[in-house]
Design a protein around this motif. Sequence first.
Motif, PDB file in Angstrom:
ATOM      1  N   GLN A 182       0.979  -1.272  -0.049  1.00  0.00           N
ATOM      2  CA  GLN A 182       0.167  -0.181  -0.179  1.00  0.00           C
ATOM      3  C   GLN A 182       0.822   1.414  -0.115  1.00  0.00           C
ATOM      4  OE1 GLN A 182      -2.695  -0.300   2.847  1.00  0.00           O
ATOM      5  NE2 GLN A 182      -4.663   1.513   2.052  1.00  0.00           N
ATOM      6  N   ALA A 183       0.701   1.824  -1.122  1.00  0.00           N
ATOM      7  CA  ALA A 183       1.631   3.408  -1.141  1.00  0.00           C
ATOM      8  C   ALA A 183       0.825   4.202  -0.716  1.00  0.00           C
ATOM      9  CB  ALA A 183       1.266   3.364  -2.664  1.00  0.00           C
ATOM     10  N   PRO A 184       1.476   5.379   0.057  1.00  0.00           N
ATOM     11  CA  PRO A 184       0.514   6.470   0.270  1.00  0.00           C
ATOM     12  C   PRO A 184      -0.933   6.442  -0.462  1.00  0.00           C
ATOM     13  CG  PRO A 184       2.514   6.829   0.886  1.00  0.00           C
ATOM     14  CD  PRO A 184       2.571   5.941  -0.390  1.00  0.00           C
ATOM     15  N   GLY A 185      -1.640   6.677   0.215  1.00  0.00           N
ATOM     16  CA  GLY A 185      -3.263   7.894  -0.789  1.00  0.00           C
ATOM     17  C   GLY A 185      -3.129   6.487  -1.952  1.00  0.00           C
ATOM     18  N   LYS A 186      -3.146   5.758  -1.467  1.00  0.00           N
ATOM     19  CA  LYS A 186      -3.530   3.839  -2.623  1.00  0.00           C
ATOM     20  C   LYS A 186      -4.020   3.252  -1.988  1.00  0.00           C
ATOM     21  CE  LYS A 186      -0.559   5.462  -6.375  1.00  0.00           C
ATOM     22  NZ  LYS A 186       0.712   5.005  -7.943  1.00  0.00           N
ATOM     23  N   GLU A 187      -4.868   2.380  -2.816  1.00  0.00           N
ATOM     24  CA  GLU A 187      -5.731   1.489  -2.268  1.00  0.00           C
ATOM     25  C   GLU A 187      -4.211   0.144  -1.997  1.00  0.00           C
ATOM     26  OE1 GLU A 187      -9.228   2.594  -1.687  1.00  0.00           O
ATOM     27  OE2 GLU A 187      -9.251   0.381  -1.338  1.00  0.00           O
ATOM     28  N   PHE A 195       1.905 -13.497  -9.650  1.00  0.00           N
ATOM     29  CA  PHE A 195       2.488 -12.643  -9.396  1.00  0.00           C
ATOM     30  C   PHE A 195       1.358 -11.170  -9.976  1.00  0.00           C
ATOM     31  CE2 PHE A 195       7.202 -13.539  -7.426  1.00  0.00           C
ATOM     32  CZ  PHE A 195       6.524 -14.328  -8.314  1.00  0.00           C
ATOM     33  N   ALA A 196       1.781  -9.829  -9.665  1.00  0.00           N
ATOM     34  CA  ALA A 196       0.830  -8.617  -9.923  1.00  0.00           C
ATOM     35  C   ALA A 196       1.849  -8.712 -11.168  1.00  0.00           C
ATOM     36  CB  ALA A 196       0.970  -7.868  -8.625  1.00  0.00           C
ATOM     37  N   ASP A 197       0.909  -7.912 -12.545  1.00  0.00           N
ATOM     38  CA  ASP A 197       2.091  -7.394 -13.586  1.00  0.00           C
ATOM     39  C   ASP A 197       2.839  -6.683 -13.473  1.00  0.00           C
ATOM     40  OD1 ASP A 197      -0.992  -7.969 -15.967  1.00  0.00           O
ATOM     41  OD2 ASP A 197       0.586  -9.687 -15.114  1.00  0.00           O
ATOM     42  N   SER A 198       3.027  -5.924 -12.536  1.00  0.00           N
ATOM     43  CA  SER A 198       3.891  -4.417 -12.254  1.00  0.00           C
ATOM     44  C   SER A 198       4.914  -5.064 -11.508  1.00  0.00           C
ATOM     45  CB  SER A 198       3.205  -3.895 -11.497  1.00  0.00           C
ATOM     46  OG  SER A 198       2.698  -4.574 -10.292  1.00  0.00           O
ATOM     47  N   VAL A 199       4.578  -5.846 -10.881  1.00  0.00           N
ATOM     48  CA  VAL A 199       6.155  -7.086 -10.478  1.00  0.00           C
ATOM     49  C   VAL A 199       6.837  -8.215 -11.293  1.00  0.00           C
ATOM     50  CG1 VAL A 199       5.397  -5.645  -8.262  1.00  0.00           C
ATOM     51  CG2 VAL A 199       5.452  -8.112  -8.816  1.00  0.00           C
ATOM     52  N   LYS A 200       5.678  -8.765 -12.020  1.00  0.00           N
ATOM     53  CA  LYS A 200       5.986  -9.785 -13.228  1.00  0.00           C
ATOM     54  C   LYS A 200       7.776  -9.669 -13.356  1.00  0.00           C
ATOM     55  CE  LYS A 200       2.517 -11.805 -14.237  1.00  0.00           C
ATOM     56  NZ  LYS A 200       1.199 -12.442 -14.991  1.00  0.00           N
ATOM     57  N   GLY A 201       8.647 -10.812 -13.420  1.00  0.00           N
ATOM     58  CA  GLY A 201      10.213 -10.484 -13.506  1.00  0.00           C
ATOM     59  C   GLY A 201      11.162 -10.312 -12.964  1.00  0.00           C
ATOM     60  N   GLU A 250       8.569   3.281  -7.987  1.00  0.00           N
ATOM     61  CA  GLU A 250       7.373   3.168  -7.803  1.00  0.00           C
ATOM     62  C   GLU A 250       6.499   2.007  -7.107  1.00  0.00           C
ATOM     63  OE1 GLU A 250       8.277   4.017 -10.706  1.00  0.00           O
ATOM     64  OE2 GLU A 250       8.094   2.496 -12.589  1.00  0.00           O
ATOM     65  N   ASP A 251       7.504   1.178  -6.381  1.00  0.00           N
ATOM     66  CA  ASP A 251       7.416  -0.087  -5.510  1.00  0.00           C
ATOM     67  C   ASP A 251       7.567   0.727  -4.284  1.00  0.00           C
ATOM     68  OD1 ASP A 251       9.399  -2.023  -7.710  1.00  0.00           O
ATOM     69  OD2 ASP A 251       7.250  -1.801  -7.587  1.00  0.00           O
ATOM     70  N   THR A 252       7.091   1.755  -4.046  1.00  0.00           N
ATOM     71  CA  THR A 252       8.000   2.968  -2.504  1.00  0.00           C
ATOM     72  C   THR A 252       6.228   2.683  -1.968  1.00  0.00           C
ATOM     73  OG1 THR A 252       9.477   4.491  -3.242  1.00  0.00           O
ATOM     74  CG2 THR A 252       8.074   4.798  -1.016  1.00  0.00           C
ATOM     75  N   ALA A 253       6.102   1.567  -1.183  1.00  0.00           N
ATOM     76  CA  ALA A 253       5.264   1.625  -0.223  1.00  0.00           C
ATOM     77  C   ALA A 253       5.353   0.759   0.810  1.00  0.00           C
ATOM     78  CB  ALA A 253       4.439   0.270  -1.295  1.00  0.00           C
ATOM     79  N   VAL A 254       4.397   0.457   2.064  1.00  0.00           N
ATOM     80  CA  VAL A 254       4.441  -0.390   3.299  1.00  0.00           C
ATOM     81  C   VAL A 254       3.651  -2.257   2.308  1.00  0.00           C
ATOM     82  CG1 VAL A 254       3.507  -1.374   5.223  1.00  0.00           C
ATOM     83  CG2 VAL A 254       3.471   0.967   4.896  1.00  0.00           C
ATOM     84  N   TYR A 255       4.810  -3.314   2.975  1.00  0.00           N
ATOM     85  CA  TYR A 255       4.164  -4.533   2.308  1.00  0.00           C
ATOM     86  C   TYR A 255       3.587  -5.396   3.965  1.00  0.00           C
ATOM     87  CZ  TYR A 255       6.449  -3.225  -2.000  1.00  0.00           C
ATOM     88  OH  TYR A 255       6.618  -2.529  -3.417  1.00  0.00           O
TER      89      TYR A 255
END
Length: 123
Positions: free
Chosen positions: A39-44, A59-65, A88-93
Amino acid sequence: QVQLVESGGGLVQAGGSLRLSCAASGRTFSRRNMGWFRQAPGKEREFVAAITWNSYTYFADSVKGRCSISRDNTKNTVDLQMNNLKPEDTAVYYCAQRGDSGFYSLRSAYEYWGQGTQVTVSS
């Protein structure tokens, strides 16, 4: 009661790598499907990766590979290896444990959640 504790987050430069780990306690880990969300700031909160009890992975398409997910049933851990990280990978995991039904990429399918670990990727 299931407890999930994430570790391994931190600050990394773009192009770098991080390995997140989730330690689980509670009900029989080896028979449970597990997932990672972020979850990134301000996002779902969004799906990142999942691994079934018998080690099928998604895997999500955004991280696949760029990501891999693995589990060690002897240690009750599930790891997320992230390579070639982007800002854009910055987030709480978050690590999560699925219930008995539900699609692997849906938040609603997961019963238990960890507290999260911060990943920050600088450009």
